[in-house]
Design an enzyme around this catalytic site. Structure first.
Site, short mmCIF file in Angstrom:
data_model
loop_
_atom_site.label_atom_id
_atom_site.label_comp_id
_atom_site.label_asym_id
_atom_site.label_seq_id
_atom_site.Cartn_x
_atom_site.Cartn_y
_atom_site.Cartn_z
N GLY A 50 43.75 34.90 28.62
CA GLY A 50 44.60 34.56 29.76
C GLY A 50 45.73 35.53 29.99
N CYS A 51 45.74 36.65 29.26
CA CYS A 51 46.78 37.66 29.44
C CYS A 51 46.15 38.95 29.95
CB CYS A 51 47.47 37.97 28.11
SG CYS A 51 48.51 36.65 27.52
N GLN A 52 46.85 39.60 30.85
CA GLN A 52 46.39 40.90 31.33
C GLN A 52 46.59 41.94 30.23
OE1 GLN A 52 48.32 42.22 34.90
NE2 GLN A 52 46.83 43.85 35.24
N SER A 53 47.70 41.85 29.52
CA SER A 53 47.96 42.74 28.39
C SER A 53 47.21 42.22 27.18
CB SER A 53 49.46 42.74 28.05
OG SER A 53 50.22 43.11 29.16
#
Length: 147
Positions: free
Chosen positions: A60-63
């Site tokens: 759920g994180c772009q990073s």
């Protein structure tokens, strides 16, 4: 945990969150606040390379964000890091509020500092989603450990 201990722990959490709000109030604009987040990131403890595994990768994180929970049942020790400095700064704030607390304390603690410092209005959608995913992961782990 006895009721007075639980109440005391929540008061301590409120104090920590108020300290975060006060820290951010010292800065006049968001460029200074982002720089402060970057500085907080630099102060995070080293995250061991051996823990940078698929199992510890936060969804759920772009990073890239890695989260690891220590083995204890009484207190949840949390380690985390990101490949983004600003995200690592956000991680630092979350760890300040949640790491080292009992699962019940974690479940009872809402992250009020997010609105208190204006993060909800000043973060990109992807960073907001990542921050929410991190807090949800911590709360889910706490729920698993409630004795």
């Amino acid at each position: 945990m006895k009721q007075p201990e639980a109440a005391q722990a929540l008061v301590q959490s409120d104090d920590v969150q108020q300290e975060i709000v006060d820290d951010f109030a010292m800065f006049s604009d968001w460029s200074e606040r982002y720089q402060y987040l970057i500085d907080l990131a630099k102060a995070l403890p080293v995250f061991p390379e051996a823990l940078k595994t698929e199992a510890n990768l936060l969804k759920g994180c772009q990073s890239q964000v890695f989260v690891h929970f220590g083995p204890g049942q009484e207190r949840l020790e949390i380690q985390a890091i990101s490949d983004s400095s600003i995200v690592s700064g956000l991680i630092s704030l979350v760890l300040r509020v949640y790491s080292g607390h009992s699962p019940l304390e974690i479940l009872a603690t809402e992250p009020r500092f997010i609105d208190g410092i204006g993060l909800s209005k000043n973060l990109s959608i992807t960073r907001k989603n990542g921050l929410a995913a991190l807090i949800a992961k911590i709360k889910a782990e706490a729920a698993l450990r409630v004795a």
